[in-house]
Design a protein around this motif. Structure first.
Motif, mmCIF file in Angstrom:
data_model
loop_
_atom_site.group_PDB
_atom_site.id
_atom_site.type_symbol
_atom_site.label_atom_id
_atom_site.label_comp_id
_atom_site.label_asym_id
_atom_site.label_seq_id
_atom_site.Cartn_x
_atom_site.Cartn_y
_atom_site.Cartn_z
ATOM 1 N N LEU A 1 0.827 -1.205 0.000
ATOM 2 C CA LEU A 1 0.000 0.000 0.000
ATOM 3 C C LEU A 1 0.863 1.257 0.000
ATOM 4 O O LEU A 1 0.616 2.189 -0.770
ATOM 5 C CB LEU A 1 -0.948 0.002 1.197
ATOM 6 C CG LEU A 1 -1.879 1.201 1.327
ATOM 7 C CD1 LEU A 1 -2.726 1.382 0.073
ATOM 8 C CD2 LEU A 1 -2.760 1.052 2.558
ATOM 9 N N LYS A 2 1.892 1.272 0.827
ATOM 10 C CA LYS A 2 2.777 2.440 0.919
ATOM 11 C C LYS A 2 3.399 2.773 -0.439
ATOM 12 O O LYS A 2 3.358 3.917 -0.893
ATOM 13 C CB LYS A 2 3.886 2.170 1.942
ATOM 14 C CG LYS A 2 4.931 3.247 2.022
ATOM 15 C CD LYS A 2 6.059 2.842 2.960
ATOM 16 C CE LYS A 2 7.209 3.835 2.897
ATOM 17 N NZ LYS A 2 8.338 3.406 3.732
ATOM 18 N N PHE A 3 3.964 1.762 -1.095
ATOM 19 C CA PHE A 3 4.661 2.029 -2.343
ATOM 20 C C PHE A 3 3.697 2.227 -3.520
ATOM 21 O O PHE A 3 4.023 2.941 -4.467
ATOM 22 C CB PHE A 3 5.696 0.942 -2.628
ATOM 23 C CG PHE A 3 6.850 0.990 -1.654
ATOM 24 C CD1 PHE A 3 7.624 2.133 -1.537
ATOM 25 C CD2 PHE A 3 7.134 -0.092 -0.846
ATOM 26 C CE1 PHE A 3 8.672 2.202 -0.634
ATOM 27 C CE2 PHE A 3 8.185 -0.039 0.056
ATOM 28 C CZ PHE A 3 8.957 1.106 0.172
ATOM 29 N N ALA A 4 2.507 1.629 -3.452
ATOM 30 C CA ALA A 4 1.497 1.903 -4.483
ATOM 31 C C ALA A 4 1.101 3.375 -4.425
ATOM 32 O O ALA A 4 0.965 4.028 -5.467
ATOM 33 C CB ALA A 4 0.277 1.008 -4.282
ATOM 34 N N ASP B 1 -3.452 5.341 -19.577
ATOM 35 C CA ASP B 1 -3.576 3.974 -19.075
ATOM 36 C C ASP B 1 -2.668 3.753 -17.867
ATOM 37 O O ASP B 1 -3.034 3.055 -16.928
ATOM 38 C CB ASP B 1 -3.199 2.962 -20.164
ATOM 39 C CG ASP B 1 -4.256 2.821 -21.239
ATOM 40 O OD1 ASP B 1 -5.349 3.397 -21.095
ATOM 41 O OD2 ASP B 1 -3.987 2.122 -22.225
ATOM 42 N N ASN B 2 -1.477 4.352 -17.902
ATOM 43 C CA ASN B 2 -0.521 4.169 -16.805
ATOM 44 C C ASN B 2 -1.046 4.752 -15.503
ATOM 45 O O ASN B 2 -0.928 4.124 -14.444
ATOM 46 C CB ASN B 2 0.827 4.799 -17.150
ATOM 47 C CG ASN B 2 1.546 4.038 -18.232
ATOM 48 O OD1 ASN B 2 1.365 2.845 -18.403
ATOM 49 N ND2 ASN B 2 2.369 4.736 -18.988
ATOM 50 N N LEU B 3 -1.626 5.936 -15.557
ATOM 51 C CA LEU B 3 -2.166 6.539 -14.346
ATOM 52 C C LEU B 3 -3.362 5.735 -13.842
ATOM 53 O O LEU B 3 -3.514 5.537 -12.636
ATOM 54 C CB LEU B 3 -2.560 7.995 -14.594
ATOM 55 C CG LEU B 3 -2.913 8.801 -13.350
ATOM 56 C CD1 LEU B 3 -1.766 8.799 -12.336
ATOM 57 C CD2 LEU B 3 -3.261 10.232 -13.724
ATOM 58 N N PHE B 4 -4.189 5.237 -14.757
ATOM 59 C CA PHE B 4 -5.303 4.373 -14.365
ATOM 60 C C PHE B 4 -4.766 3.147 -13.617
ATOM 61 O O PHE B 4 -5.282 2.773 -12.565
ATOM 62 C CB PHE B 4 -6.103 3.931 -15.601
ATOM 63 C CG PHE B 4 -7.267 3.039 -15.267
ATOM 64 C CD1 PHE B 4 -8.496 3.584 -14.941
ATOM 65 C CD2 PHE B 4 -7.127 1.655 -15.277
ATOM 66 C CE1 PHE B 4 -9.575 2.762 -14.628
ATOM 67 C CE2 PHE B 4 -8.190 0.828 -14.959
ATOM 68 C CZ PHE B 4 -9.414 1.381 -14.633
ATOM 69 N N ALA B 5 -3.710 2.538 -14.152
ATOM 70 C CA ALA B 5 -3.122 1.347 -13.530
ATOM 71 C C ALA B 5 -2.557 1.657 -12.150
ATOM 72 O O ALA B 5 -2.709 0.853 -11.212
ATOM 73 C CB ALA B 5 -2.036 0.766 -14.434
ATOM 74 N N LEU B 6 -1.926 2.805 -11.992
ATOM 75 C CA LEU B 6 -1.387 3.177 -10.679
ATOM 76 C C LEU B 6 -2.513 3.382 -9.664
ATOM 77 O O LEU B 6 -2.403 2.954 -8.507
ATOM 78 C CB LEU B 6 -0.536 4.445 -10.799
ATOM 79 C CG LEU B 6 0.775 4.302 -11.567
ATOM 80 C CD1 LEU B 6 1.421 5.670 -11.792
ATOM 81 C CD2 LEU B 6 1.744 3.367 -10.847
#
Length: 144
Positions: A51-54, A70-75
């Protein structure tokens, strides 16, 4: 006099461009580092670190990626999934609901990403309800 002013403006413009480039590189390396640590935490099953690193990867990624990428959605998805895994059901439900709405707009209502996100939203809702029932049962309250 004009040449002196022109040189000052050019050096100022160069300095600004250089600092912006360095700032973008710093955010990119922060995101890459946080994402690698996120992947390591996932592989070891360390929920708190996941959770911290996500969250760190998302914060750095928001500086790097456009809001509809798409990358920001995935993050964002990684943060919601990490919250669900950590038992932060309220946060996970809220995040997956927002992601499902965004996915429908960004990818289409029947897109695989949208449907998968909706399934995870429903999973979060179910987990939230099950946790509520267990808490009620432990406290001795009557279930509705």
């Amino acid at each position: 006099m004009e040449k002196v002013m022109l040189k000052r403006y050019l050096s100022l413009a160069t300095a600004v461009a250089f600092s912006l480039g360095m700032s973008a590189q710093t955010h990119a390396s922060e995101m890459t580092s946080a994402y690698q640590q996120y992947q390591q935490a996932v592989s070891t099953g360390d929920t708190a670190q996941t959770l911290k690193f996500a969250q760190q990867a998302l914060e750095a990624g928001q500086q790097k990626y456009a809001s509809d990428s798409d990358n920001l959605f995935a993050l964002k998805y990684n943060v919601a999934a990490a919250n669900l895994k950590a038992g932060n059901n309220d946060a996970a439900v809220e995040q997956f609901e927002t992601l499902a709405s965004n996915a429908a707009q960004q990818f289409g209502k029947l897109a695989l990403k949208t449907l998968a996100t909706r399934l995870d939203w429903y999973k979060a809702l179910l987990q939230k309800e099950q946790t509520r029932k267990v808490k009620l049962k432990v406290s001795g309250a009557t279930l509705l």
